[in-house]
Design an enzyme around this catalytic site. Structure first.
Site, mmCIF file in Angstrom:
data_model
loop_
_atom_site.group_PDB
_atom_site.id
_atom_site.type_symbol
_atom_site.label_atom_id
_atom_site.label_comp_id
_atom_site.label_asym_id
_atom_site.label_seq_id
_atom_site.Cartn_x
_atom_site.Cartn_y
_atom_site.Cartn_z
ATOM 1 N N THR A 98 0.912 -1.119 0.011
ATOM 2 C CA THR A 98 0.007 0.083 0.109
ATOM 3 C C THR A 98 0.632 1.323 0.073
ATOM 4 O O THR A 98 0.451 2.324 -0.682
ATOM 5 C CB THR A 98 -0.885 0.124 1.320
ATOM 6 O OG1 THR A 98 -1.863 -0.849 0.987
ATOM 7 C CG2 THR A 98 -1.908 1.170 1.440
ATOM 8 N N THR A 131 1.180 -4.546 4.340
ATOM 9 C CA THR A 131 0.800 -4.632 5.836
ATOM 10 C C THR A 131 0.471 -6.053 6.102
ATOM 11 O O THR A 131 0.407 -6.378 7.217
ATOM 12 C CB THR A 131 -0.078 -3.476 6.443
ATOM 13 O OG1 THR A 131 -1.255 -3.753 5.757
ATOM 14 C CG2 THR A 131 0.686 -2.241 6.014
#
Length: 333
Positions: free
Chosen positions: A14, A98
């Site tokens: 991300t 993540t």
């Protein structure tokens, strides 16, 4: 004193993703826009130059849900090459998605051969989002990697101005910025405006000489995770054994007890030579030894969550199937 020299290895995620616009903070993976490489990411955060001399290192744009053994081996090789190629390097930052960041961090902590600071960071919002957390996380990670206090603390995870130990940290929320927490023990320190402030040191670290060398292991020992639910029948355990599992981690009910049928299947697996480790689905707290489970050959994960217990068990199995050796490893790593 000059600024520390820091390498930034980009693996995608991300933090390097681009949405369709500043409010595209959720479905940006469907935008079809390219993932920024390390050089583009570094160039997009000019403030990095204020805290470090940064060397961007290309690696690959990998969704963190797709990362596995081959990528970890490649990342270890990349880190070794970076250390050899750049003299005076103070530390390394790895940008990462993540979803599996905590697993990559823990594996690196168990396999990196020295104590140069290696810091993993990521983001909850894409690079193009308004108020993206990525740029500040990257700056904070560079500051931690370049701080002399960070040496000897193992692999670190830095997001949301907090410094966490790789062994202890886990992702706790799908979308909130404060998602990375260390449930039992809390952060090691904070990245404040004036300095990096540490409050404690992790004790569960393997010394460099005791870490694992996986450079020549192309295929890891198969280790699977079963998840206890009310009425669990042990079918998954037997299916994993049939698929060739050499180890099974039970994400059991807190405080580490599977259902009766699961326990029966796990005991069968242990009797066949499979290493069985009892963890907990609770997300916090130790699983502790009990006479009945020990008598059936089952081990305890201590306070490692199931996904990290799987990492440690995989590595333990690269050295053999000795239960006592594996139990000692879970007590100290």
């Amino acid at each position: 004193m000059g600024k520390p020299k820091i390498a930034v290895i980009g693996t995608g995620g991300t933090i390097a993703s681009q949405g369709l616009g500043p409010l595209d903070t959720q479905d940006y993976g469907s935008a079809g826009r390219p993932i920024l490489d390390a050089a583009q990411l570094v160039a997009g955060v000019p403030a990095l130059a204020e805290v470090a001399e940064v060397v961007p290192v290309p690696f690959a744009a990998i969704p963190s849900t797709a990362i596995g053994w081959a990528d970890w081996r490649a990342l270890l090789a990349c880190i070794a090459e970076v250390k050899a190629a750049h003299s005076g390097l103070a530390g390394i930052v790895v940008t990462h998605g993540t979803a599996t960041l905590e697993e990559t961090a823990y594996l690196l902590s168990l396999t990196l051969p020295d104590d140069m600071p290696v810091v993993l960071t990521g983001a909850q919002r894409p690079f193009t989002a308004v108020s993206s957390d990525g740029p500040m996380n990257l700056v904070a990670a560079a500051r931690v990697a370049g701080d002399p206090q960070s040496r000897g603390l193992g692999v670190l995870v830095v997001l949301n101005d907090e410094v966490h130990a790789a062994r202890e940290v886990t992702k706790t929320s799908t979308a909130r910025l404060q998602t990375f927490r260390s449930p039992d023990l809390g952060a090691l320190g904070h990245v404040d405006a004036d300095r990096v402030s540490y409050w404690r040191r992790p004790l569960r670290l393997l010394p460099p000489a005791g870490r694992f060398d996986i450079t020549g292991i192309e295929t890891p020992p198969r280790v699977d995770v079963t998840y206890s639910v009310a009425g669990g029948d042990g079918v998954a355990v037997r299916a994993f054994r049939a698929a060739g599992a050499q180890g099974i981690v039970s994400a059991a009910f807190a405080p580490g007890f599977p259902s009766p049928a699961e326990r029966e299947a796990l005991a069968e697996a242990a009797a066949e030579g499979c290493l069985v480790v009892l963890s907990s689905r609770a997300g916090s707290g130790r699983t502790f030894p009990t006479r009945r489970y020990a008598a059936q050959g089952m081990l305890n994960a201590d306070n490692l969550n199931p996904q990290k217990a799987r990492i440690l068990l995989m590595l333990a199995l690269t050295r053999g199937r000795d239960r006592e050796a594996a139990a000692a490893l879970f007590a100290r790593a």
